[in-house]
Design an enzyme around this catalytic site. Structure first.
Site, PDB file in Angstrom:
ATOM      1  N   LYS A  46       0.689  -1.365  -0.084  1.00  0.00           N
ATOM      2  CA  LYS A  46       0.142   0.148  -0.035  1.00  0.00           C
ATOM      3  C   LYS A  46       1.157   1.424   0.229  1.00  0.00           C
ATOM      4  O   LYS A  46       0.935   2.031   0.767  1.00  0.00           O
ATOM      5  CB  LYS A  46      -0.873   0.295   1.689  1.00  0.00           C
ATOM      6  CG  LYS A  46      -1.816  -1.103   1.184  1.00  0.00           C
ATOM      7  CD  LYS A  46      -2.550  -1.060   2.796  1.00  0.00           C
ATOM      8  CE  LYS A  46      -3.943  -2.110   2.224  1.00  0.00           C
ATOM      9  NZ  LYS A  46      -3.900  -3.247   2.801  1.00  0.00           N
ATOM     10  N   TYR A  66       2.602   5.276  -0.116  1.00  0.00           N
ATOM     11  CA  TYR A  66       1.916   6.243  -0.289  1.00  0.00           C
ATOM     12  C   TYR A  66       2.582   7.249  -0.178  1.00  0.00           C
ATOM     13  O   TYR A  66       3.380   7.434   1.414  1.00  0.00           O
ATOM     14  CB  TYR A  66       0.798   6.218   0.550  1.00  0.00           C
ATOM     15  CG  TYR A  66      -0.518   7.633   1.265  1.00  0.00           C
ATOM     16  CD1 TYR A  66      -1.267   8.265   0.136  1.00  0.00           C
ATOM     17  CD2 TYR A  66       0.081   8.206   1.871  1.00  0.00           C
ATOM     18  CE1 TYR A  66      -1.614   9.464   0.210  1.00  0.00           C
ATOM     19  CE2 TYR A  66      -0.698   9.950   2.119  1.00  0.00           C
ATOM     20  CZ  TYR A  66      -1.154  10.271   1.430  1.00  0.00           C
ATOM     21  OH  TYR A  66      -1.926  11.139   1.518  1.00  0.00           O
ATOM     22  N   PRO A  76       5.319  11.023  -5.493  1.00  0.00           N
ATOM     23  CA  PRO A  76       5.593  10.016  -7.059  1.00  0.00           C
ATOM     24  C   PRO A  76       6.757   9.463  -7.066  1.00  0.00           C
ATOM     25  O   PRO A  76       7.124   8.074  -7.226  1.00  0.00           O
ATOM     26  CB  PRO A  76       5.752  10.641  -7.825  1.00  0.00           C
ATOM     27  CG  PRO A  76       4.404  12.190  -7.712  1.00  0.00           C
ATOM     28  CD  PRO A  76       4.713  12.502  -5.561  1.00  0.00           C
ATOM     29  N   THR A 119       9.320   8.745  -4.410  1.00  0.00           N
ATOM     30  CA  THR A 119      10.182   7.711  -3.879  1.00  0.00           C
ATOM     31  C   THR A 119       8.879   6.666  -4.511  1.00  0.00           C
ATOM     32  O   THR A 119       9.273   5.558  -4.243  1.00  0.00           O
ATOM     33  CB  THR A 119       9.775   8.346  -2.762  1.00  0.00           C
ATOM     34  OG1 THR A 119      10.333   9.033  -2.218  1.00  0.00           O
ATOM     35  CG2 THR A 119       9.660   7.399  -1.248  1.00  0.00           C
TER      36      THR A 119
HETATM   37  O1  C5P Z   1      -7.465 -10.826   8.712  1.00  0.00           O
HETATM   38  P1  C5P Z   1      -8.784 -10.215   6.947  1.00  0.00           P
HETATM   39  O2  C5P Z   1      -9.385 -10.972   6.477  1.00  0.00           O
HETATM   40  O3  C5P Z   1      -9.815  -8.783   8.031  1.00  0.00           O
HETATM   41  O4  C5P Z   1      -7.407  -9.280   6.318  1.00  0.00           O
HETATM   42  C1  C5P Z   1      -7.870  -8.476   5.107  1.00  0.00           C
HETATM   43  C2  C5P Z   1      -6.588  -8.232   4.770  1.00  0.00           C
HETATM   44  O5  C5P Z   1      -6.785  -7.528   3.779  1.00  0.00           O
HETATM   45  C3  C5P Z   1      -5.138  -7.236   5.659  1.00  0.00           C
HETATM   46  O6  C5P Z   1      -4.261  -8.021   5.082  1.00  0.00           O
HETATM   47  C4  C5P Z   1      -5.361  -6.164   5.239  1.00  0.00           C
HETATM   48  O7  C5P Z   1      -4.380  -5.735   4.484  1.00  0.00           O
HETATM   49  C5  C5P Z   1      -5.852  -6.276   3.284  1.00  0.00           C
HETATM   50  N1  C5P Z   1      -6.915  -5.619   3.302  1.00  0.00           N
HETATM   51  C6  C5P Z   1      -7.576  -3.901   3.554  1.00  0.00           C
HETATM   52  N2  C5P Z   1      -8.672  -3.363   3.268  1.00  0.00           N
HETATM   53  C7  C5P Z   1      -7.763  -2.801   2.534  1.00  0.00           C
HETATM   54  C8  C5P Z   1      -6.800  -3.427   1.782  1.00  0.00           C
HETATM   55  C9  C5P Z   1      -6.477  -4.295   1.961  1.00  0.00           C
HETATM   56  O8  C5P Z   1      -8.310  -5.025   4.838  1.00  0.00           O
HETATM   57  N3  C5P Z   1      -8.662  -1.909   2.150  1.00  0.00           N
END
Ligand code: C5P
Length: 230
Positions: free
Chosen positions: A62, A64, A67, A69
């Site tokens: 993820k 953030y 640009p 970096t």
């Molecule tokens: O354990 P769980 O099913 O809640 O895990 C969801 C996974 O999805 C985590 O690794 C979390 O970092 C990721 N994630 C999220 N929401 C987002 C993007 C990614 O829960 N918008």
């Protein structure tokens, strides 16, 4: 269904635990997702070890930042050839364009996925970060920006799949965490649906973490999710 759309989020700080989990669940998942918890403890070495398991890899860091970096960090990530990797769409058009550019320059096949609104937010809590509008409106705006910048897909909650699918069809891949059945606890997720419903609505990839990794038998839980979407 040709390909298994389940990517299991291996959110652990231990390489050994990650490998053990992956070995248990591998018959029932289409790939594994490594995120910040794994990366900040196991690092590049950990990613290399998991790559050897030969399951498609989703590197979910993820990004953030400014640009330049993000572009240079993405370049490092693309060398692992993950199937998917993530950037925050709210990093803006310049950041996204630079990422798409570096991906094309490197002829990478990794799909760049833009995170819209984290599934841990709901309409009440987005006020905390000063965002106007509803979650739906913000997901709409950010999906549009991702699409216009040439991203391959977006992350949204199950509740926004239908709208994104209706607008972009197969032109944007839809990656969906927040997968919970009524029977299991939702943890810190706020916008959830079952795996079956998310697939019916049009999700291309569903990310499932704790319901599998914290289950008494991760293999049985992964198998149950797999069966539920057949
Ligand atoms: O354990 P769980 O099913 O809640 O895990 C969801 C996974 O999805 C985590 O690794 C979390 O970092 C990721 N994630 C999220 N929401 C987002 C993007 C990614 O829960 N918008």
């Amino acid at each position: 269904m040709s390909k298994n759309p389940i990517f299991c989020a291996i959110d652990t700080s231990s390489i050994d635990k990650a490998i053990e989990l992956i070995n248990q669940i591998s018959p029932y998942v289409g790939g594994v997702k490594l995120g910040l918890e794994f990366f900040t403890s196991c690092g590049i070495n950990g990613i290399e070890k998991v790559s050897k398991c030969e399951l498609p890899l989703f590197l979910d860091l993820k990004f953030y930042d400014i640009p330049n970096t993000v572009k240079n960090s993405l370049k490092n990530i693309l060398s692992f050839n993950p199937q998917y990797t993530t950037l925050h769409v709210s990093g803006g058009a310049d950041m996204l364009n630079k990422c798409v550019e570096i991906k094309e320059d490197l002829h990478s096949t990794t799909k760049l996925i833009g995170v819209t609104m984290l599934t841990s937010f709901n309409d009440k809590t987005i006020n905390e970060i000063g965002l106007g509008g509803s979650i739906n409106q913000n997901v709409d705006n950010l999906s549009k920006l991702a699409f216009n910048c040439g991203m391959d897909g977006i992350v949204c909650s199950p509740l926004e799949i239908k709208k994104v699918k209706n607008t972009y069809g197969s032109k944007l891949k839809i990656v969906v965490p927040g997968i919970r059945d009524n029977t299991i606890k939702i943890d810190d997720q706020k916008r959830t649906l079952s795996a079956k419903k998310a697939i019916e609505l049009g999700a291309d990839v569903i990310v499932i973490g704790r319901p599998i990794t914290s289950a008494e038998s991760p293999a049985s839980s992964a198998e149950m999710f797999y069966q539920s979407i057949q």
